[in-house]
Design a protein around this motif. Structure first.
Motif, PDB file in Angstrom:
ATOM      1  N   SER A 204       0.950  -1.186   0.275  1.00 22.00           N
ATOM      2  CA  SER A 204       0.232   0.128   0.155  1.00 22.00           C
ATOM      3  C   SER A 204       0.857   1.392   0.101  1.00 22.00           C
ATOM      4  O   SER A 204       0.342   2.215  -0.634  1.00 22.00           O
ATOM      5  CB  SER A 204      -1.161  -0.253   0.950  1.00 22.00           C
ATOM      6  OG  SER A 204      -0.196   0.419   2.306  1.00 22.00           O
ATOM      7  N   ARG A 207       2.453   1.792  -3.493  1.00 23.37           N
ATOM      8  CA  ARG A 207       1.268   1.530  -4.474  1.00 23.37           C
ATOM      9  C   ARG A 207       1.561   0.439  -5.533  1.00 23.37           C
ATOM     10  O   ARG A 207       1.700   0.756  -6.643  1.00 23.37           O
ATOM     11  CB  ARG A 207       1.218   2.946  -5.236  1.00 23.37           C
ATOM     12  CG  ARG A 207       0.945   4.172  -4.386  1.00 23.37           C
ATOM     13  CD  ARG A 207       0.553   5.418  -5.022  1.00 23.37           C
ATOM     14  NE  ARG A 207       0.541   6.397  -4.014  1.00 23.37           N
ATOM     15  CZ  ARG A 207       1.421   7.424  -4.076  1.00 23.37           C
ATOM     16  NH1 ARG A 207       2.565   7.136  -4.909  1.00 23.37           N
ATOM     17  NH2 ARG A 207       1.460   8.613  -3.025  1.00 23.37           N
ATOM     18  N   ARG A 239     -12.556 -10.868   0.813  1.00 24.62           N
ATOM     19  CA  ARG A 239     -11.725 -10.448   1.690  1.00 24.62           C
ATOM     20  C   ARG A 239     -12.476 -10.621   3.136  1.00 24.62           C
ATOM     21  O   ARG A 239     -11.717 -11.093   4.085  1.00 24.62           O
ATOM     22  CB  ARG A 239     -11.452  -8.911   1.253  1.00 24.62           C
ATOM     23  CG  ARG A 239     -10.653  -8.445   0.497  1.00 24.62           C
ATOM     24  CD  ARG A 239     -10.309  -7.161   0.219  1.00 24.62           C
ATOM     25  NE  ARG A 239      -9.525  -6.766  -0.889  1.00 24.62           N
ATOM     26  CZ  ARG A 239      -9.017  -5.654  -1.202  1.00 24.62           C
ATOM     27  NH1 ARG A 239      -9.508  -4.472  -0.620  1.00 24.62           N
ATOM     28  NH2 ARG A 239      -8.313  -5.564  -2.361  1.00 24.62           N
ATOM     29  N   SER A 259      -6.217  -5.252   5.926  1.00 24.95           N
ATOM     30  CA  SER A 259      -6.539  -3.736   6.184  1.00 24.95           C
ATOM     31  C   SER A 259      -5.847  -2.989   5.500  1.00 24.95           C
ATOM     32  O   SER A 259      -6.319  -1.809   4.925  1.00 24.95           O
ATOM     33  CB  SER A 259      -6.413  -3.645   7.800  1.00 24.95           C
ATOM     34  OG  SER A 259      -4.744  -3.742   8.212  1.00 24.95           O
ATOM     35  N   LYS A 262      -7.757  -2.002   2.224  1.00 26.34           N
ATOM     36  CA  LYS A 262      -9.119  -1.381   1.977  1.00 26.34           C
ATOM     37  C   LYS A 262      -8.914  -0.055   0.945  1.00 26.34           C
ATOM     38  O   LYS A 262      -7.736   0.624   1.384  1.00 26.34           O
ATOM     39  CB  LYS A 262      -9.155  -0.835   3.263  1.00 26.34           C
ATOM     40  CG  LYS A 262     -10.588  -1.037   3.714  1.00 26.34           C
ATOM     41  CD  LYS A 262     -10.925  -0.552   5.305  1.00 26.34           C
ATOM     42  CE  LYS A 262     -12.103  -0.559   5.699  1.00 26.34           C
ATOM     43  NZ  LYS A 262     -12.364  -0.251   7.119  1.00 26.34           N
ATOM     44  N   ASN A 263     -10.065   0.122   0.220  1.00 28.52           N
ATOM     45  CA  ASN A 263      -9.791   1.254  -0.687  1.00 28.52           C
ATOM     46  C   ASN A 263      -8.697   1.286  -1.657  1.00 28.52           C
ATOM     47  O   ASN A 263      -8.370   2.371  -2.207  1.00 28.52           O
ATOM     48  CB  ASN A 263      -9.886   2.570  -0.033  1.00 28.52           C
ATOM     49  CG  ASN A 263     -11.045   2.757   0.981  1.00 28.52           C
ATOM     50  OD1 ASN A 263     -12.254   2.154   0.536  1.00 28.52           O
ATOM     51  ND2 ASN A 263     -10.906   3.179   2.160  1.00 28.52           N
ATOM     52  N   THR A 264      -8.102   0.207  -1.952  1.00 24.41           N
ATOM     53  CA  THR A 264      -7.207   0.063  -2.988  1.00 24.41           C
ATOM     54  C   THR A 264      -7.505  -0.994  -3.985  1.00 24.41           C
ATOM     55  O   THR A 264      -8.524  -1.796  -3.645  1.00 24.41           O
ATOM     56  CB  THR A 264      -5.816  -0.392  -2.520  1.00 24.41           C
ATOM     57  OG1 THR A 264      -5.745  -1.869  -2.133  1.00 24.41           O
ATOM     58  CG2 THR A 264      -5.279   0.467  -1.231  1.00 24.41           C
ATOM     59  N   ALA A 265      -6.903  -0.779  -4.961  1.00 25.90           N
ATOM     60  CA  ALA A 265      -7.027  -2.120  -6.011  1.00 25.90           C
ATOM     61  C   ALA A 265      -6.185  -3.189  -6.009  1.00 25.90           C
ATOM     62  O   ALA A 265      -6.053  -3.751  -7.060  1.00 25.90           O
ATOM     63  CB  ALA A 265      -7.355  -1.583  -7.460  1.00 25.90           C
ATOM     64  N   LYS A 285     -12.164  -8.269  -3.610  1.00 30.04           N
ATOM     65  CA  LYS A 285     -13.139  -7.468  -2.928  1.00 30.04           C
ATOM     66  C   LYS A 285     -14.558  -8.114  -2.481  1.00 30.04           C
ATOM     67  O   LYS A 285     -14.833  -8.986  -3.412  1.00 30.04           O
ATOM     68  CB  LYS A 285     -13.478  -6.154  -3.631  1.00 30.04           C
ATOM     69  CG  LYS A 285     -11.989  -5.177  -3.645  1.00 30.04           C
ATOM     70  CD  LYS A 285     -12.217  -4.053  -4.371  1.00 30.04           C
ATOM     71  CE  LYS A 285     -11.083  -3.074  -4.581  1.00 30.04           C
ATOM     72  NZ  LYS A 285     -11.444  -1.888  -5.279  1.00 30.04           N
TER      73      LYS A 285
END
Ligand code: ADP
Ligand code: ASP
Ligand code: MG
Length: 781
Positions: A204, A207, A239, A259, A262-265, A285
């Motif tokens: 994360s 990236r 997930r 965790s 979250k909110n990533t691809a 997801k």
């Protein structure tokens, strides 16, 4: 350019040869800019934990012994992987570090997390050095310089900056898992099994596009595949369910792994470093995969009731004991499930708010789609009762049911629970290749047959393939109008397209049914097996492929618990393969299989009575559609040779095609040349055949084309060709077009077992394939 993070767990680094395997994976799958997160080798962290415990107990002797043990293990890895200066340097550093550990222990200055960190530091340093010797530009990073926490919280911005400036695009970066630093620079750990979390955190921050968790199983299964052989590997797990499993203490992923995603691809896959070719599990997801059923076990936990549990307290307690703690509420009461070894610490920390309500409990949790949980809870309760397991406590939540007991849920009991609770309610995806004569009939029969099988198993035909085009629908093709869907939606495809579509299927089971006569399609079988597909073939090529290839395919199938049925490749729907397997499984010993396994040759020899020439009969058979387009394919005997080889391999013989003697039913002069040449010279075939008939008649016999496989002591006879047989015998009296198999065994000695009937034809062949499909489903149930 895509960036990837690969995490190798302790199980992937347990010996020098495992490091080499990991290096091979890196060489083939990684490029500069990728990161490799490593855990401590094998069980090193457990050993370090023991060292810490001995230190706390003041047992200097044990501390010494464990230091020696660590030194021996690490130096062995270093010496086996590195040479010369590189080895000397690492060995010297290791010596220094261990000397520091010993003296810190003596001076009561040992720090737990700093001690545990050694495992990961050693792995990263060694792997980077080893990669350098292989010519890879690898850099070694201590994650304490990348990840900082302040009062248990990650300093996101600082960490991101540190990671982005460290992870350049020129190197492969080998990073320690499990460890971080606090804002004072002291070592902290991310909890046992925490390297998975390190990998997703790093991904994360930098990236990255994807994280691969490489472990010793091929992915996430319905239960521990090392305990239950029939555990199902799921191609996709969402997930939420993966996270729940982790919170219940399942080791395959650490509880915090998800965790950072979250909110990533960022794509997350779990795969095997022992079998890099095997298709992985993708953790997707929510909503991108249907919820699955799982069963996971718990061992040696204490049940603790807590009063006034504060927000974030469970996380702090988990951090304290380095293990995930599952908690749940029943009414107004809150319970914690704490690994028994740490209860003391937890109770102490909770300062009078904790009550031990059950100690040393084992148990299991069934994780399932929410609409199935209540019924599974009841079934599991009953099942545990019939297995004489006394449930001490249970809990039902929206996504799982939990049972706690004093008894250990061992592998046998787990297998029973898995069989009854998990294996139900699964789906089988069917891919049918080859829509010729037989294929079309098979698809037509499918509608009714699937409706019949549906009572016990959910079956969907998801792919129909011809040689150049395919119709693929992951949610299922409506069979009643597949032809019109074909017209509108079939697309041309490559091998890669097909494998990608299969790889995306979110089904518990998949089967490729090969009704083609294509050798190149059969060469895709290993890829289908890598994609976890069972195989059903009417096609003979794979069954008669060179022995090395064939054996590799077999062992690959076996490793993955996959089945391969090919009953119709010999004798169409006749149950010859069943009979041979059944006799052998019942302890019989087969000594001879003889017969006529070609409908065409059977028709020709049985029909011939001299009133028409043999070549006229061949042309008639061709017109009736009995022969291959060029009837010389049949007359060559090659097809029967293949069938005999399939039977021979079913009897456990490791033969190749050329080990079976072959003499064709035509003169050599006609085998070469065009079909026109054959027609022009067909009297040569008649002369050849009448000569055979005359020679047979001279012995009072008739001509048939047969195959024979005979084992007598150490001598093996395997041949296909013209045979002179007694006029009244079963072989001679064959109805034209029928196949016959005459089996002699220990039990069927003088009076052989005979299987006879139509050995070709689209209806019987299609029905034979359905029989294989039915058999497969019985095994999967
Ligand atoms: P690593 O050392 O690679 O981090 P772990 O030992 O932490 O590996 O986790 C992998 C182990 O998880 C497997 O060896 C397997 O025995 C166990 N396991 C338990 N349940 C499952 C499951 N449902 N699917 C896959 N593996 C599981
Ligand atoms: N080495 C640590 C452990 O054994 C972290 C990990 O393996 O993920 O728990
Ligand atoms: Mg692990």
């Amino acid at each position: 350019m895509t960036k990837a993070v690969h995490k190798f767990g302790g199980s992937s680094l347990s010996s020098a040869s495992r490091y080499q395997a990991v290096a091979n994976i890196i060489l083939s799958q990684c490029s500069a800019g990728d990161s490799i997160v490593v855990s401590a080798a094998g069980k090193t962290t457990n050993t370090l934990v023991k060292l810490w415990q001995s230190h706390v107990q003041g047992d200097a002797q044990a501390v010494n012994d464990i230091v020696l043990q660590l030194q021996a293990q690490q130096s062995q890895l270093i010496s086996e992987l590195l040479q010369g200066e590189a080895a000397r340097e690492l060995l010297a550093t290791l010596d220094d570090e261990l000397r520091t550990v010993t003296s810190a222990s003596q001076q009561a200055q040992l720090h737990e997390a700093t001690l545990l960190a050694h495992g990961e530091v050693w792995s990263a340093r060694l792997l980077a050095a080893y990669l350098n010797t292989l010519g890879v530009q690898a850099r070694n990073w201590d994650a304490r310089t990348l990840f900082t926490l302040h009062q248990g919280q990650l300093l996101e911005q600082k960490n991101q900056q540190a990671c982005l400036s460290a992870i350049d695009g020129e190197h492969i970066h080998v990073v320690t898992g499990f460890i971080a630093a606090d804002s004072e620079g002291q070592t902290v750990t991310l909890g046992r099994n925490g390297s998975d979390y390190s990998a997703t955190l790093l991904a994360s921050y930098i990236r990255a596009d994807a994280v691969s968790i490489w472990t010793d199983t091929q992915g996430v299964f319905s239960t521990d595949p090392r305990k239950v052989a029939s555990a199902i590997k799921y191609p996709k797990v969402c997930r939420g369910q993966a996270n729940l499993l982790a919170r219940l203490g399942n080791p395959v992923l650490h509880a915090k792994t998800l965790s950072p995603l979250k909110n990533t691809a960022i794509k997350l896959v779990v795969r095997s470093s022992y079998d890099p070719e095997a298709s992985p599990t993708e953790v997707v997801k929510e909503g991108y995969s249907k919820a699955k059923r799982f069963i996971t076990t718990l061992e040696n936990c204490d049940l603790v009731r807590v009063e006034q549990l504060q927000a974030g307290e469970v996380r702090e307690l988990s951090q304290l004991i380095q293990h995930s703690i599952h908690h749940f509420s029943q009414g107004a009461e809150v319970f914690l499930l704490v690994p028994a070894a740490f209860t003391h610490q937890v109770v102490h920390q909770l300062q009078g708010r904790a009550n031990l309500v059950g100690s040393n409990l084992n148990g299991c949790a069934v994780v399932a789609p929410s609409n199935e949980v209540t019924s599974l809870y009841q079934q599991a309760r009953q099942l545990l009762e019939t297995q004489e397991v006394v449930v001490r406590a249970s809990h039902i939540a929206q996504e799982y049911a939990l049972f706690l007991t004093d008894q250990l849920i061992d592998a046998d009991l787990l297998a029973v629970l898995h069989d009854r609770l998990i294996t139900k309610g699964q789906e089988l995806a069917v891919i049918i290749a080859g829509l010729g004569n037989v294929g079309e009939v098979f698809v037509a029969q499918c509608q009714e047959q699937i409706a019949h099988l549906q009572q016990s198993f959910d079956i969907k035909v998801v792919g129909l393939l011809r040689s150049n085009q395919m119709l693929f629908a992951a949610s299922g093709i409506t069979l009643s109008n597949w032809q019109s869907q074909w017209q509108n939606e079939a697309v041309s495809y490559t091998k890669a397209d097909l494998l990608a579509r299969i790889g995306e299927l979110d089904y518990e089971h998949k089967v490729v049914i090969d009704i083609t006569a294509s050798e190149s399609f059969s060469q895709l079988y290993p890829d289908f097996v890598s994609a976890d597909c069972h195989l059903i073939s009417a096609n003979k090529y794979a069954g008669t492929a060179p022995n090395d290839w064939y054996q590799q395919l077999r062992s690959k199938l076996q490793e993955r618990n996959l089945y391969w049925r090919y009953n119709t490749s010999v004798g169409a729907g006749l149950p010859i393969n069943f009979a041979l397997a059944d006799l052998q499984n019942s302890g019989d010993k087969i000594v001879e299989v003889e017969g006529v396994f070609s409908g065409t040759l059977s028709w020709l020899c049985s029909r011939y009575d001299g009133s028409e020439t043999f070549s006229e009969l061949v042309l008639q058979a061709q017109q009736l559609g009995y022969t291959e387009p060029d009837p010389r394919e049949d007359l060559s005997g090659r097809d029967m040779q293949r069938k005999l080889l399939i039977l021979a391999r079913d009897l456990g013989l490791t033969l190749d095609l050329d080990d079976i003697e072959l003499s064709p039913l035509m003169p050599d002069s006609l085998a070469a040349g065009s079909w026109q040449d054959f027609l022009a010279n067909r009297t040569e075939l008649d002369t050849f055949y009448t000569a055979q008939v005359a020679a047979a008649a001279a012995q009072g016999k008739v001509v048939r084309y047969t195959g024979i496989l005979q084992q007598s002591g150490a001598t093996l006879t395997a041949k296909v060709g013209i045979a002179f047989v007694e006029p009244g015998s079963a072989l001679a009296n064959l109805t034209p077009g029928d196949n016959i198999f005459v089996i002699r065994s220990q039990w069927y000695q003088n009076n052989p077992l005979v299987i006879q009937g139509p050995g070709a034809g689209k209806e019987v062949t299609a029905a034979g394939i359905h029989s294989d499909l039915y058999w497969l489903i019985q095994q999967l149930k």
